[in-house]
Design a protein around this motif. Structure first.
Motif, short mmCIF file in Angstrom:
data_model
loop_
_atom_site.label_atom_id
_atom_site.label_comp_id
_atom_site.label_asym_id
_atom_site.label_seq_id
_atom_site.Cartn_x
_atom_site.Cartn_y
_atom_site.Cartn_z
N GLY A 54 -38.45 -16.41 -7.40
CA GLY A 54 -37.85 -16.97 -6.19
C GLY A 54 -37.56 -15.87 -5.19
O GLY A 54 -38.04 -14.74 -5.33
N GLN A 136 -31.32 -16.15 -7.73
CA GLN A 136 -32.05 -16.58 -6.55
C GLN A 136 -31.10 -17.25 -5.57
O GLN A 136 -30.36 -18.18 -5.94
CB GLN A 136 -33.17 -17.58 -6.94
N THR A 138 -30.56 -19.80 -2.89
CA THR A 138 -31.33 -20.99 -2.52
C THR A 138 -30.81 -21.72 -1.28
O THR A 138 -31.60 -22.35 -0.57
CB THR A 138 -31.36 -21.99 -3.69
#
Length: 215
Positions: A54, A136, A138
């Protein structure tokens, strides 16, 4: 920002409870570097997930390069990451850009260095290892959940040496006003005790405000 007249987190939490609301985030978040006086800021929410691939945490570099004046960063979802997602360098960057503090629903590191910087940091605990590319970023500025408490973008966060609490943006002013009165009543109890009154009599100050605020 640190503001005169901001009541203690414990007083705010008690008012929220009396009014049938939630908002206290301690536990699970506890002071790693506690604010020495009550400090207030508007929530800037950041969602972290645990995944092998990611964007990583690089998007936070851009975020920490902008104007963060008066913002309280709230990193949610990071508890699943088996390593620290916050430390000295991010602390220095956040303070440089005017942030008021950071709440990490996960792990942090570099406590001695962060303590020397003096920037309020609250977290579940500490890990010496970093996220190793498995954290990650997001989402930014969406509603998140910490300790089953929803935190929306621009909600109000207050932190002090005891912990941290969320106030809903729509009711923050009313809660803060009530918590100031609640804190004043507690001070009156302490003063009466110092003057030699027994607790059974001194407690009348707090009982009066509790009876008034209970809904």
């Amino acid at each position: 920002m640190t503001c005169s007249g901001v009541p203690p987190v414990s007083a705010i939490a008690d008012v929220l409870a009396l009014w049938g609301d939630d908002g206290w985030l301690t536990p699970p978040l506890h002071p790693v570097v506690g604010a020495p006086v009550p400090t207030i800021g508007r929530a800037l929410t950041i969602t972290i997930t645990f995944a092998p691939t990611g964007p990583g945490l690089e998007p936070i570099f851009e975020l920490l390069s902008g104007d963060l004046t008066g913002r309280m960063l709230v990193l949610a979802g990071a508890a699943a990451v088996p390593g620290a997602v916050w430390g000295e360098l991010l602390t220095r960057a956040a303070r440089q850009r005017g942030a008021s503090g950071v709440l990490v629903d996960g792990w942090v590191r570099d406590r001695p260095e962060m303590t020397a910087i003096g920037f309020p940091v609250y977290a579940i605990g500490e890990h010496v290892v970093g996220p190793n590319g498995q954290a990650q970023l997001t989402h930014i500025d969406t509603t998140v959940t910490v300790n089953e408490v929803c935190v929306a973008a621009d909600d109000v966060i207050v932190v002090d040496a005891g912990g941290c609490v969320r106030l809903r943006a729509a009711t923050a002013d009313a809660v803060l006003h009530a918590a100031r009165r609640y804190s004043t009543a507690e001070d009156l109890v302490a003063r009466s005790l110092a003057e030699g009154e027994p607790l059974a009599r001194a407690y009348r100050h707090k009982k009066s405000i509790v009876d008034e605020l209970r809904r």
